[in-house]
Design an enzyme around this catalytic site. Structure first.
Site, PDB file in Angstrom:
ATOM      1  N   ASP A  97     -58.084  -7.843  68.586  1.00 36.02           N
ATOM      2  CA  ASP A  97     -56.911  -7.886  67.706  1.00 36.02           C
ATOM      3  C   ASP A  97     -55.842  -8.845  68.219  1.00 36.02           C
ATOM      4  OD1 ASP A  97     -55.730  -7.049  65.381  1.00 36.02           O
ATOM      5  OD2 ASP A  97     -55.003  -5.153  66.163  1.00 36.02           O
ATOM      6  N   LYS A 180     -45.242   2.284  62.330  1.00 38.28           N
ATOM      7  CA  LYS A 180     -45.548   1.043  61.626  1.00 38.28           C
ATOM      8  C   LYS A 180     -45.877  -0.017  62.672  1.00 38.28           C
ATOM      9  CE  LYS A 180     -44.404  -2.592  60.189  1.00 38.28           C
ATOM     10  NZ  LYS A 180     -45.087  -3.930  60.344  1.00 38.28           N
ATOM     11  N   LEU A 249     -26.036   5.925  59.954  1.00 43.80           N
ATOM     12  CA  LEU A 249     -25.682   6.560  61.226  1.00 43.80           C
ATOM     13  C   LEU A 249     -26.907   7.140  61.937  1.00 43.80           C
ATOM     14  CD1 LEU A 249     -22.355   8.360  60.208  1.00 43.80           C
ATOM     15  CD2 LEU A 249     -22.653   6.128  61.279  1.00 43.80           C
ATOM     16  N   GLU A 255     -35.806  -2.376  72.229  1.00 47.19           N
ATOM     17  CA  GLU A 255     -36.195  -3.299  73.289  1.00 47.19           C
ATOM     18  C   GLU A 255     -36.462  -4.624  72.606  1.00 47.19           C
ATOM     19  OE1 GLU A 255     -39.457  -5.117  75.930  1.00 47.19           O
ATOM     20  OE2 GLU A 255     -40.070  -3.253  74.957  1.00 47.19           O
ATOM     21  N   CYS A 289     -42.097  -9.738  76.647  1.00 41.93           N
ATOM     22  CA  CYS A 289     -40.624  -9.762  76.613  1.00 41.93           C
ATOM     23  C   CYS A 289     -40.033  -9.768  78.014  1.00 41.93           C
ATOM     24  CB  CYS A 289     -40.092  -8.557  75.835  1.00 41.93           C
ATOM     25  SG  CYS A 289     -40.511  -8.550  74.092  1.00 41.93           S
ATOM     26  N   GLU A 387     -35.891 -17.934  73.955  1.00 46.30           N
ATOM     27  CA  GLU A 387     -37.156 -17.275  74.272  1.00 46.30           C
ATOM     28  C   GLU A 387     -38.319 -18.028  73.614  1.00 46.30           C
ATOM     29  OE1 GLU A 387     -38.808 -12.717  74.305  1.00 46.30           O
ATOM     30  OE2 GLU A 387     -37.852 -13.416  72.466  1.00 46.30           O
TER      31      GLU A 387
END
Length: 484
Positions: A97, A180, A249, A255, A289, A387
């Site tokens: 994948d 998701k 709210l 992250e 990351c 990045e």
């Protein structure tokens, strides 16, 4: 025991496999060959609503939150056991994948996913409150309660690990989940849905909706039945997630992007440092990351280290992720490959010197890019400041400790940092000054579910892993009992 089975690319809602309401499907591509390997259901707003309703019904009915922490922990321990029992299947799915080398999938992704569930299984037993001393004639105590329905939205680069880092603590605390996964890499999420069901997680407690971010992700984010959002992804999308959740709210943990600096001082063990440097920027093909794409080197060893990298980096094995000897596989998709190409072309225009790499690798039609080292860029270069998210390393010299810290902290990001030095006092001193959620000293990517990680500045807020993670999935209730 019969093998774990999933329906071909269907949604998992309320414990049942189902097609999208409108029958839509989307392709899943093997990035090592650029070929379609299967299709999965493409969820719409109707499907997301069904998943949230299933999660709400399971939560309100106490199917999971009504269990004791010890009972939830037993089931989560079983999840960890099943991950290990099905390690080969999970590793193959993740490799197919994402394009990860199969050896990396076994050693990192599958192993860490099992460790995650095992760790949070233990923490499920420890959701204690506290008795508070007050001057009132009363007994005051606190208790921690689950939030409700959690929306877990995860990225393409570590599908299995980053799902576990959210689903694990959410379930340990008694919440239900709608997951998701990234539209590019949904396969392990569907496998885990079946595995969680096999382990004894009740129907409706974990639901998986595959589909695109603008449709399925947006519907999940805006659904009034969602009580909390856990998101990992780019900073740009993270801003939208935070703003949208803020309208209702809803608590959010995020992250986001990173652009970590790895600082090499003149007293570093260069042989050990080179290993940490290469791992920091090629790990997961640079799609990490918390990777270290910025190398800051003391000027006295700058030329020496560049020479070592020029010889060592081209020797890193790049190729078919199914080959056990491969260290660097393809980028996860063509758009990610093109983004890396654009940044390297920009580096040339900005005066950067390509020390090694700097081009695609033509192999089986896959999305490969050679690990690349770039020198001579100024600190305000976009290639340094932004990045890239690929196997690209920029190298900058510095003269003093203060300058090194200033350069490390000079980008908008603050997810990770590294320090390579044999001076223990300097290591602690510099770590204190670095604006990052985690600092590695004399290595890189040392991660364990007991150690929290997360960002500052544009890298987000909240922490995953560690007991701190449970704080993000619980609310505190105070009870005060009059003793008059």
């Amino acid at each position: 025991m019969s093998p774990i089975e999933i329906e071909p690319g269907r949604l998992f809602v309320g414990g049942q496999w189902r097609e999208a309401a409108d029958g839509a499907r989307t392709e899943v591509v093997d990035p090592s060959r650029g070929a379609v390997v299967t299709t999965v259901a493409e969820a719409g707003a109707t499907d997301v609503d069904a998943a949230v309703r299933a999660a709400r019904e399971a939560f309100d009915g106490g199917a999971w939150s009504g269990l004791s922490g010890r009972e939830r922990g037993r089931i989560l321990h079983r999840v960890a056991e099943l991950i290990r029992e099905n390690a080969d299947e999970l590793a193959q799915l993740e490799s197919l994948d994402v394009g990860k080398p199969i050896s990396l999938c076994h050693a990192v992704d599958v192993t860490n996913a099992a460790n995650d569930y095992e760790y949070f299984a233990a923490l499920a037993h420890s959701l204690d409150g506290a008795v508070r001393n007050t001057p009132m004639n009363a007994l005051a105590y606190t208790k921690r309660e689950p939030l409700g329905v959690v929306a877990a939205i995860t990225p393409f680069n570590f599908p299995l690990i980053l799902a576990g880092s959210k689903i694990g603590p959410a379930l340990a605390a008694g919440n239900t989940v709608v997951h998701k996964p990234a539209d590019e890499t949904p396969l392990s999420a569907l496998y885990m849905a079946a595995l969680l069901q096999r382990a004894g997680v009740p129907d409706g407690v974990v639901n998986v909706v595959t589909g695109t971010g603008p449709v399925a992700g947006e519907a999940l984010l805006r659904h009034r039945g969602v009580d909390k959002v856990a998101f990992t992804g780019s900073t740009a999308i993270g801003r939208h997630v935070a703003a949208t959740a803020g309208e209702a709210l809803k608590p959010v943990t995020m992250e986001l992007g990173g652009n970590a600096a790895n600082i090499v001082f003149e007293d570093a063990d260069l042989e050990k440092a080179v290993g940490a440097i290469i791992k920091a920027f090629v790990f997961n093909t640079g799609q990490f990351c918390m990777g270290g794409p910025r190398l800051l080197v003391a000027r006295s060893v700058h030329s020496t280290l560049l020479g070592i990298l020029a010889e060592a980096v081209p020797g890193v094995p790049v190729g078919d992720p199914r080959d056990p000897g491969t260290v660097v596989g393809p980028m996860a998709g063509e758009k990610h490959l093109k983004k890396v190409e654009e940044y390297v072309d920009l580096a040339r225009k900005e005066g950067g010197r390509i020390v090694c790499g700097g081009e695609r690798l033509d192999l089986d039609g896959g999305f490969y890019y050679r690990p690349t080292v770039i020198a001579d860029l100024s600190n305000d270069s976009r290639v340094v400041q932004e990045e890239i998210f690929g196997p690209v390393l920029t190298v900058q010299p510095f003269d003093t400790e203060d300058e090194a810290v200033a350069l490390a902290n000079s980008t908008p990001y603050g997810l990770a940092s590294g320090v390579q030095t044999t001076n223990l006092a300097r290591a602690h001193r510099v770590a204190d000054r670095l604006q990052a959620g985690i600092v590695w000293i004399n290595d890189w990517a040392m991660l364990d579910p007991a150690v929290p990680f997360g960002g500052v500045k544009d890298s987000g807020y909240g922490r995953e892993y560690g007991p701190e993670a449970l704080d993000a999935y619980t609310k505190v209730k105070s009870v005060v009992v009059s003793l008059d």
